[in-house]
Design a protein around this motif. Structure first.
Motif, PDB file in Angstrom:
ATOM      1  N   PHE A 103       0.854  -1.185   0.000  1.00 23.17           N
ATOM      2  CA  PHE A 103       0.000   0.000   0.000  1.00 23.17           C
ATOM      3  C   PHE A 103       0.890   1.234   0.000  1.00 23.17           C
ATOM      4  O   PHE A 103       1.559   1.517   0.995  1.00 23.17           O
ATOM      5  N   ALA A 104       0.919   1.961  -1.104  1.00 24.74           N
ATOM      6  CA  ALA A 104       1.817   3.105  -1.283  1.00 24.74           C
ATOM      7  C   ALA A 104       1.010   4.403  -1.274  1.00 24.74           C
ATOM      8  O   ALA A 104       0.399   4.778  -2.275  1.00 24.74           O
ATOM      9  N   ASP A 105       1.028   5.089  -0.151  1.00 26.88           N
ATOM     10  CA  ASP A 105       0.324   6.353   0.007  1.00 26.88           C
ATOM     11  C   ASP A 105       1.289   7.484  -0.351  1.00 26.88           C
ATOM     12  O   ASP A 105       2.265   7.730   0.366  1.00 26.88           O
ATOM     13  N   LEU A 106       1.040   8.171  -1.462  1.00 24.15           N
ATOM     14  CA  LEU A 106       1.956   9.227  -1.912  1.00 24.15           C
ATOM     15  C   LEU A 106       2.064  10.369  -0.903  1.00 24.15           C
ATOM     16  O   LEU A 106       3.085  11.060  -0.874  1.00 24.15           O
ATOM     17  N   ALA A 107       1.060  10.546  -0.050  1.00 23.44           N
ATOM     18  CA  ALA A 107       1.173  11.574   0.995  1.00 23.44           C
ATOM     19  C   ALA A 107       2.244  11.183   2.008  1.00 23.44           C
ATOM     20  O   ALA A 107       2.987  12.039   2.494  1.00 23.44           O
ATOM     21  N   GLU A 108       2.345   9.911   2.328  1.00 23.66           N
ATOM     22  CA  GLU A 108       3.367   9.438   3.262  1.00 23.66           C
ATOM     23  C   GLU A 108       4.745   9.361   2.600  1.00 23.66           C
ATOM     24  O   GLU A 108       5.754   9.670   3.216  1.00 23.66           O
ATOM     25  N   ILE A 109       4.769   8.926   1.352  1.00 24.63           N
ATOM     26  CA  ILE A 109       6.044   8.806   0.624  1.00 24.63           C
ATOM     27  C   ILE A 109       6.655  10.184   0.409  1.00 24.63           C
ATOM     28  O   ILE A 109       7.869  10.352   0.478  1.00 24.63           O
ATOM     29  N   ASP A 110       5.804  11.172   0.140  1.00 22.35           N
ATOM     30  CA  ASP A 110       6.198  12.585   0.089  1.00 22.35           C
ATOM     31  C   ASP A 110       7.358  12.868  -0.878  1.00 22.35           C
ATOM     32  O   ASP A 110       8.352  13.500  -0.498  1.00 22.35           O
TER      33      ASP A 110
END
Length: 185
Positions: free
Chosen positions: A38-45
């Motif tokens: 699960f790759a959340d772009l908000a967390e990956i930033d």
């Protein structure tokens, strides 16, 4: 077991992308045929593309790019969950795709997108040439959701029967495409 990366392609506060992508995650995990990332772009930033070299060279200089490259390289298939903004896709999903090149090649991708009357169709149409240029192979069936806020129940996205069926068909096709494309990678 193939690794399926579900990418949350919106980063703004209050986004409906997260509950929709969490529904996709629950469905993929319940399916049992995928190892889900699960790759959340908000967390990956990821910052706005900040590498000095073209991604096709794979001469990355930044730690965030190297980490993103490894994660995408390890994936066998992708579901991009993204909204429609102004008749197109948003900048977060485009930036995440553009950071890399070869890591995406010859892997299946499905879309789960949403919007108002169009259900995100225009965003999907705009993103198709981008993923095609990266060598991703698009599934035939993709989930399109009209006015998804109406399907939120206590912060959780509740799909209707058609949306659940289309997502299941997408997962089935993704598995078949992964098996067909794996020898070409």
């Amino acid at each position: 077991m193939p690794k399926l990366m579900i990418i949350v392609g919106s980063v703004h506060e209050g986004r409906i992308a997260l509950p929709i992508a969490q529904w996709v995650r629950r469905a993929a995990e319940a399916d049992g045929r995928f190892d889900v990332d699960f790759a959340d772009l908000a967390e990956i930033d990821l910052p706005l593309m900040d590498e000095p070299n073209h991604p096709r060279l794979r001469q990355y200089t930044k730690a965030h790019t190297k980490a993103w490259s490894k994660r995408v390289d390890d994936a066998d298939a992708f579901v991009l969950c993204f909204p429609e903004y102004n008749y197109s896709y948003g900048p977060a999903i485009k930036n995440a795709l553009d950071y890399l090149n070869a890591e995406w090649n010859r892997k299946p991708v499905g879309f789960v997108n949403w919007g108002g009357n169009s259900a995100g169709t225009r965003a999907q149409v705009a993103l198709r040439p981008v993923v095609g240029a990266l060598g991703l192979v698009i599934t035939k069936g993709n989930v399109e959701i009209n006015f998804p806020q109406q399907q939120l129940v206590d912060g959780r996205f509740e799909p209707n029967e058609q949306q659940a069926a289309v997502l299941q068909a997408q997962l089935d096709e993704m598995l078949a495409l992964d098996q067909a494309l794996r020898p070409l990678r």
